[in-house]
Design a protein around this motif. Sequence first.
Motif, PDB file in Angstrom:
ATOM      1  N   LEU A  18      -4.747   3.610 -12.969  1.00 28.60           N
ATOM      2  CA  LEU A  18      -4.147   2.609 -13.893  1.00 28.60           C
ATOM      3  C   LEU A  18      -2.714   2.113 -13.208  1.00 28.60           C
ATOM      4  O   LEU A  18      -2.202   0.985 -13.502  1.00 28.60           O
ATOM      5  N   ASN A  19      -2.089   3.442 -12.991  1.00 24.86           N
ATOM      6  CA  ASN A  19      -0.657   2.874 -12.381  1.00 24.86           C
ATOM      7  C   ASN A  19      -0.827   2.151 -11.149  1.00 24.86           C
ATOM      8  O   ASN A  19      -0.072   1.273 -10.740  1.00 24.86           O
ATOM      9  N   ALA A  20      -1.908   2.678 -10.160  1.00 23.08           N
ATOM     10  CA  ALA A  20      -1.887   1.628  -9.247  1.00 23.08           C
ATOM     11  C   ALA A  20      -2.158   0.313  -9.224  1.00 23.08           C
ATOM     12  O   ALA A  20      -1.833  -0.603  -8.724  1.00 23.08           O
ATOM     13  N   ILE A  21      -3.016   0.191 -10.196  1.00 25.87           N
ATOM     14  CA  ILE A  21      -3.418  -1.360 -10.531  1.00 25.87           C
ATOM     15  C   ILE A  21      -2.298  -2.134 -11.072  1.00 25.87           C
ATOM     16  O   ILE A  21      -1.887  -3.218 -10.703  1.00 25.87           O
ATOM     17  N   GLY A  22      -1.556  -1.425 -11.979  1.00 25.59           N
ATOM     18  CA  GLY A  22      -0.327  -2.105 -12.813  1.00 25.59           C
ATOM     19  C   GLY A  22       0.612  -2.349 -11.414  1.00 25.59           C
ATOM     20  O   GLY A  22       1.152  -3.504 -11.545  1.00 25.59           O
ATOM     21  N   LEU A  23       1.007  -1.495 -10.619  1.00 29.91           N
ATOM     22  CA  LEU A  23       2.126  -1.681  -9.583  1.00 29.91           C
ATOM     23  C   LEU A  23       1.547  -2.459  -8.582  1.00 29.91           C
ATOM     24  O   LEU A  23       2.381  -3.398  -7.931  1.00 29.91           O
ATOM     25  N   TRP A  24       0.557  -2.362  -8.373  1.00 31.72           N
ATOM     26  CA  TRP A  24      -0.178  -3.864  -7.252  1.00 31.72           C
ATOM     27  C   TRP A  24       0.089  -5.146  -7.491  1.00 31.72           C
ATOM     28  O   TRP A  24       0.404  -5.945  -6.653  1.00 31.72           O
ATOM     29  N   ASN A  25      -0.161  -5.227  -8.737  1.00 35.03           N
ATOM     30  CA  ASN A  25       0.197  -6.452  -9.572  1.00 35.03           C
ATOM     31  C   ASN A  25       1.428  -6.872 -10.040  1.00 35.03           C
ATOM     32  O   ASN A  25       1.700  -8.183 -10.529  1.00 35.03           O
ATOM     33  N   GLU A  26       2.469  -6.191 -10.025  1.00 33.53           N
ATOM     34  CA  GLU A  26       3.658  -6.234 -10.479  1.00 33.53           C
ATOM     35  C   GLU A  26       4.351  -7.326  -9.469  1.00 33.53           C
ATOM     36  O   GLU A  26       4.263  -7.254  -8.137  1.00 33.53           O
ATOM     37  N   THR A  27       5.082  -8.383 -10.151  1.00 33.49           N
ATOM     38  CA  THR A  27       5.616  -9.519  -9.475  1.00 33.49           C
ATOM     39  C   THR A  27       7.294  -9.728  -9.845  1.00 33.49           C
ATOM     40  O   THR A  27       7.884  -9.974  -9.046  1.00 33.49           O
ATOM     41  N   LEU A  28       7.477  -9.382 -11.222  1.00 32.02           N
ATOM     42  CA  LEU A  28       8.773  -9.979 -11.575  1.00 32.02           C
ATOM     43  C   LEU A  28      10.063  -9.000 -10.767  1.00 32.02           C
ATOM     44  O   LEU A  28      11.058  -9.493 -10.305  1.00 32.02           O
ATOM     45  N   LEU A  29       9.786  -7.871 -10.843  1.00 33.63           N
ATOM     46  CA  LEU A  29      10.897  -6.813 -10.413  1.00 33.63           C
ATOM     47  C   LEU A  29      10.966  -7.058  -8.774  1.00 33.63           C
ATOM     48  O   LEU A  29      11.954  -6.842  -8.176  1.00 33.63           O
ATOM     49  N   ALA A  30       9.918  -7.330  -8.110  1.00 36.49           N
ATOM     50  CA  ALA A  30       9.720  -7.638  -6.902  1.00 36.49           C
ATOM     51  C   ALA A  30      10.617  -9.032  -6.229  1.00 36.49           C
ATOM     52  O   ALA A  30      11.300  -9.038  -5.349  1.00 36.49           O
ATOM     53  N   ALA A  54      11.091  -8.839   5.491  1.00 38.66           N
ATOM     54  CA  ALA A  54      10.449  -7.384   6.080  1.00 38.66           C
ATOM     55  C   ALA A  54      10.164  -6.374   4.805  1.00 38.66           C
ATOM     56  O   ALA A  54       9.326  -5.598   4.929  1.00 38.66           O
ATOM     57  N   ASN A  55      10.873  -6.789   3.638  1.00 40.47           N
ATOM     58  CA  ASN A  55      10.765  -6.032   2.576  1.00 40.47           C
ATOM     59  C   ASN A  55       9.565  -6.212   1.413  1.00 40.47           C
ATOM     60  O   ASN A  55       9.484  -5.625   0.486  1.00 40.47           O
ATOM     61  N   PHE A  56       9.122  -7.393   1.874  1.00 35.34           N
ATOM     62  CA  PHE A  56       8.342  -7.964   0.656  1.00 35.34           C
ATOM     63  C   PHE A  56       7.160  -7.286   0.474  1.00 35.34           C
ATOM     64  O   PHE A  56       6.514  -6.811   1.290  1.00 35.34           O
ATOM     65  N   THR A  57       6.424  -7.344  -0.907  1.00 36.52           N
ATOM     66  CA  THR A  57       5.343  -6.915  -1.463  1.00 36.52           C
ATOM     67  C   THR A  57       4.198  -8.069  -1.332  1.00 36.52           C
ATOM     68  O   THR A  57       4.832  -9.226  -1.061  1.00 36.52           O
ATOM     69  N   LEU A  58       3.010  -7.804  -1.571  1.00 36.73           N
ATOM     70  CA  LEU A  58       2.205  -8.857  -1.282  1.00 36.73           C
ATOM     71  C   LEU A  58       2.619  -9.960  -2.530  1.00 36.73           C
ATOM     72  O   LEU A  58       2.307 -11.274  -2.339  1.00 36.73           O
ATOM     73  N   VAL A  90       0.834  -1.182  -0.118  1.00 38.06           N
ATOM     74  CA  VAL A  90       0.072  -0.129  -0.048  1.00 38.06           C
ATOM     75  C   VAL A  90       0.911   1.258   0.012  1.00 38.06           C
ATOM     76  O   VAL A  90       0.675   2.133  -0.739  1.00 38.06           O
ATOM     77  N   LEU A  91       1.967   1.190   0.769  1.00 35.11           N
ATOM     78  CA  LEU A  91       2.768   2.492   0.936  1.00 35.11           C
ATOM     79  C   LEU A  91       3.425   2.798  -0.298  1.00 35.11           C
ATOM     80  O   LEU A  91       3.678   3.777  -0.862  1.00 35.11           O
ATOM     81  N   LEU A  92       4.130   1.644  -0.985  1.00 36.98           N
ATOM     82  CA  LEU A  92       4.942   1.494  -2.155  1.00 36.98           C
ATOM     83  C   LEU A  92       3.876   2.134  -3.361  1.00 36.98           C
ATOM     84  O   LEU A  92       4.341   2.999  -4.165  1.00 36.98           O
ATOM     85  N   VAL A  93       2.895   1.340  -3.770  1.00 35.36           N
ATOM     86  CA  VAL A  93       2.038   1.913  -4.498  1.00 35.36           C
ATOM     87  C   VAL A  93       1.308   3.281  -4.631  1.00 35.36           C
ATOM     88  O   VAL A  93       1.321   4.032  -5.543  1.00 35.36           O
TER      89      VAL A  93
END
Length: 310
Positions: free
Chosen positions: A234-246, A254-258, A107-110
């Motif tokens: 649109l950016n919020a939806i795209g960043l929320w679902n981003e996986t590869l870079l994470a 402690a730094n993991f996104t969902l 939530v913070l990152l997005v």
Amino acid sequence: MSTDAVVTTLSTEDRPVRKAPRRPKPAPGTKRLSPLRVLGSVIVWLFTAFNIMVLYWLLAAAFKTPLEIFRDPLALPSQLFRTGKPFRNFIYAWDTADFGTAFFNTVLLVAVCSVVIVLISAPAAYALSRLGVRGSGPLTGFIAIGMGIPFQTVVIPLFIVLAKINLTNNLFGLGVLYVALSLPFTVFLLTGFFRSLPDELEEASAIDGASPTRTFWSIMLPLARGGLITALILNAIGLWNETLLAIVFLQENANFTLSRALFTFYNAASYQSEYGGLLAGVAIIVLPMLVMYVLLARRIITGLTLGAGK
């Protein structure tokens, strides 16, 4: 008969009869029984039905035991409800995958990245579309090329560069990547919005003595509010679902996104055959953005079509 009556009668008879306005021809493919229209409607409804079925299966499986998932994949869940623990899979996924910390990080990152992307893209799009900057046309096309470069092809060079400046395995470094990789699309999108605004507003503002900066912040930016909100969503939806870079740039829990936490949780859940908990974890990630899209779909569509005004 009087002279005035004769004149009135003659003028009425000699007056040309106006024809009814001609109806415009219908656009191709808009006929009621057009084969192309029927085929397109069938494809759209089949695709919609498939997505609804997949969503139903995901939500139903999130409340099932592994035996129910494989035995009755499309049936309604029952066993966990009979035992009085319908949310058992969600609790297991939330605790085991440490989704609490990951949810806060995401939530913070997005939120921060989406706002920063729009704040950078809006002035850039305005300058390219309204200020008559020399070479703005080729520069806009050059920015659009950035949307066609798959970021998967530059992951390794990005990792090497960020590793040298100690920006791997932290949310700030990942946020820098999110902002940089999202700018081409957002600038290109907002350029269309600013081009659709009337020129008279800027002319009136210049006559009143306002500078281009004040015109942008006081007049043009509020008028482009629909485009800004669309870009933000649109950016919020795209960043929320981003996986590869994470996955590539984050290594500590402690730094993991969902999405990164779910990737790690997949191995543990598969090993323990906790498929219900795994699908519950997927539902936890999918549902927030799905609800947001359903609530804001009209605004998103309106914003996208408004940007195509010119």
